[in-house]
Enzyme design. Structure first.
Site, mmCIF file in Angstrom:
data_model
loop_
_atom_site.group_PDB
_atom_site.id
_atom_site.type_symbol
_atom_site.label_atom_id
_atom_site.label_comp_id
_atom_site.label_asym_id
_atom_site.label_seq_id
_atom_site.Cartn_x
_atom_site.Cartn_y
_atom_site.Cartn_z
ATOM 1 N N LYS A 160 -9.869 3.573 0.240
ATOM 2 C CA LYS A 160 -10.174 4.899 -0.063
ATOM 3 C C LYS A 160 -11.931 5.366 0.342
ATOM 4 O O LYS A 160 -12.088 6.060 0.748
ATOM 5 C CB LYS A 160 -10.402 5.135 -1.703
HETATM 6 C C1 LIG Z 1 -4.659 5.141 -2.912
HETATM 7 C C2 LIG Z 1 -4.193 3.785 -2.514
HETATM 8 C C3 LIG Z 1 -2.799 3.550 -1.985
HETATM 9 C C4 LIG Z 1 -2.118 4.880 -1.631
HETATM 10 O O1 LIG Z 1 -2.683 5.644 -0.569
HETATM 11 P P1 LIG Z 1 -2.050 7.046 -0.337
HETATM 12 O O2 LIG Z 1 -2.909 7.488 0.767
HETATM 13 O O3 LIG Z 1 -2.367 7.797 -1.600
HETATM 14 O O4 LIG Z 1 -0.591 7.003 -0.038
HETATM 15 C C5 LIG Z 1 -2.385 2.347 -1.609
HETATM 16 N N1 LIG Z 1 -3.170 1.300 -1.962
HETATM 17 C C6 LIG Z 1 -4.280 1.382 -2.499
HETATM 18 C C7 LIG Z 1 -5.241 0.086 -2.864
HETATM 19 C C8 LIG Z 1 -5.108 2.526 -2.897
HETATM 20 O O5 LIG Z 1 -6.201 2.764 -3.451
#
Ligand SMILES: *Cc1c(COP(=O)(O)O)cnc(C)c1O
Length: 499
Positions: free
Chosen positions: A113
């Site tokens: 993120k």
């Molecule tokens: C948010 C997240 C995801 C999923 O990503 P999306 O863009 O919501 O599909 C996968 N792995 C981790 C560690 C995340 O924080």
């Protein structure tokens, strides 16, 4: 470049307005009205550039109402050696001849993120200036863990913004809680809410949708905004690392210019994999995008059947950031595949709201299966994948990345496809130490170990260094120890903004 809403074709805005608003007023998501293309020559040139210059090449195509200088400033504020552990920003790790991990977790909070939330605040501030916004921007976040911390790190000390994060006092891990309550910065607030994630999220939604409260804040010089993953300003920076990976593979002579690759994405809200789809539509040579889900496999079923059905039991899994039954960003894909037909999108989304499901037409379904393959696995399979990869390759994956690896293996078994494949690695294994360790040593009892002891044990087991951002939490002061009732969240916001 203009942006239109997936639910209203008449709502054309520039990128600054799309980023400032986040969501279109009728509930649709903003998408660019066309997709810029790169030639093979332009993609080849990326190989000679560093991550930031690559990012500028991609972002400037979409942020046409920003000057080149402004795009560069945003990129350089976000991706630098103070924020990221590696100069490569998003390095690749080769597992074996045809499989690579794209490590997206070298930022300040050790999860992917950061790739978007480090730059979003800068895009947002510039967008506010461009649209004549003179109020201070207040970011409100309800978080079940990863997003809250990444948003706090992104917005901390960004002039013209404040950020308030609510987390449920039941339901975040010890490390996640420590990451938030020790947050540094002059413009940040963190508050626990008595209740679960839904309580925190409903409270935040209520604050957002109360026009009287918005007017009250406006008089005091504040405007509310969100760092939610449906903001175009979060999706756009994610397109960059797919180009960057391809450029690295060319540079390392792993592939020849024009060769196709597969990409595997562990998926929750469909943001990360949608960014990959945009990269493909922009001309990046991608054969298949493989959508990997945990036991909340609503997307797997959708890609196989064309029926999206959220009427199923929500499961808590070892990959909690993918525990999602409504994948918001899927709406953007459907809009593109259904030839930008907002009427059709409204019909599907109404059906999702009222019946919890919808079925796409066969033409749309065929387009989906042409580009995507999907699979899912449960926690036991996830743990097996972590252990096997560690034993065979001495590489330790986190639980989310392991879902990706597991589904990749399913794909190879099902298709025999030998195309070189990049798996998006979305979190550091240290962020999920307890589950990763119980996968590596199923017979050890770790229930008595503290969060910091687990980091230490995992470091010894994996030979990897504990990320300083997590190890240093031990020495940080708790700044935010307060808890509020869920009914009082609005009053809390008012009080915090007065201070
Ligand atoms: C948010 C997240 C995801 C999923 O990503 P999306 O863009 O919501 O599909 C996968 N792995 C981790 C560690 C995340 O924080």
């Amino acid at each position: 470049m203009q942006y239109e809403s997936t639910r209203n074709p008449d709502s054309l805005v520039e990128s600054a307005m799309a980023i400032k608003m986040g969501l279109s007023p009728e509930g649709g998501l903003f998408v660019p009205t066309s997709i810029p293309k790169l030639t093979q020559g332009e993609i080849m040139k990326l190989a000679e550039l560093g991550y930031n210059a690559r990012a500028v090449e991609i972002l400037k195509l979409y942020l046409t109402d920003f000057s080149l200088e402004e795009v560069k400033e945003c990129v350089d504020h976000a991706y630098n050696k103070d924020k990221f552990e590696t100069v490569n920003i998003a390095p690749i790790y080769q597992l074996h001849e045809q499989c690579y991990f794209l490590e997206l977790w070298h930022g300040p909070t050790c999860a992917f993120k950061d790739m978007a939330l480090q730059i979003l605040p800068h895009l947002l501030i510039k967008s506010a200036q461009k649209t004549g916004e003179d109020k201070e921007i207040v970011i409100l976040v309800a978080t079940s863990g990863d997003t809250g911390k990444a948003a706090l790190e992104g917005f901390k000390n960004v002039p013209g913004t404040r950020i308030i994060v609510f987390y449920p006092n039941e339901g975040v891990s010890d490390i996640q809680k420590l990451q938030m309550v020790t947050q540094e910065g002059d413009n940040v607030h963190v508050m626990a809410v008595k209740g679960n994630f839904d309580d925190a999220q409903n409270g935040v939604k209520k604050i957002f949708t109360d026009p009287l409260y918005a007017a009250e804040l406006s008089e005091k010089g504040f405007v509310l905004s969100s760092a939610n993953s449906i903001n175009w300003g979060r999706l756009l920076p994610q397109i960059v690392y797919y180009f960057s990976t391809y450029a690295d593979l060319m540079k390392n002579e792993e592939i020849n210019p024009g060769d196709k690759i597969n990409v595997v994405v562990p998926t929750g809200n469909f943001g990360n994999i949608l960014a990959c789809y945009y990269a493909k539509e922009m001309g990046l040579p991608i054969h298949k995008m493989i959508c990997a889900s945990n036991e909340n496999n609503v997307l797997t079923d959708f890609i196989h059947t064309g029926i999206y059905d959220r009427n199923r039991t929500f499961k808590l899994t070892a990959s909690p950031s993918m525990d999602i039954l409504i994948s918001s960003n899927l709406e953007r894909l459907l809009f593109l595949l259904a030839n930008r037909d907002a009427t059709q999108i409204n019909a599907w989304m109404d059906s999702l709201k009222t019946a919890g499901k919808y079925e796409v037409d066969s033409a749309t379904k065929e387009k989906i299966t042409a580009s995507f393959w999907a699979g899912s696995c449960d926690d036991a399979q996830t743990f097996d994948a972590i252990r096997q990869v560690s034993e065979q390759f001495s590489y330790v994956m986190d639980t989310h990345t392991a879902v990706g690896k597991c589904v990749y293996d399913q794909y190879v078994t099902a298709t025999g496809d030998k195309t070189k494949t990049v798996i998006a690695s979305t979190a550091s294994p240290f962020k999920f130490s307890q589950d990763v360790l119980s996968a590596l040593q199923p017979d050890e009892d770790l229930s008595q170990s503290s969060a910091f002891e687990l980091l230490q044990i995992l470091s010894e087991q994996s030979g990897m260094r504990i990320p300083p951002a997590l190890g240093d939490l031990r020495n940080k002061t708790v700044r935010f120890g307060e808890t509020c009732e869920k009914e009082d969240m609005q009053a809390v916001v008012s009080t915090l903004l007065e201070g």
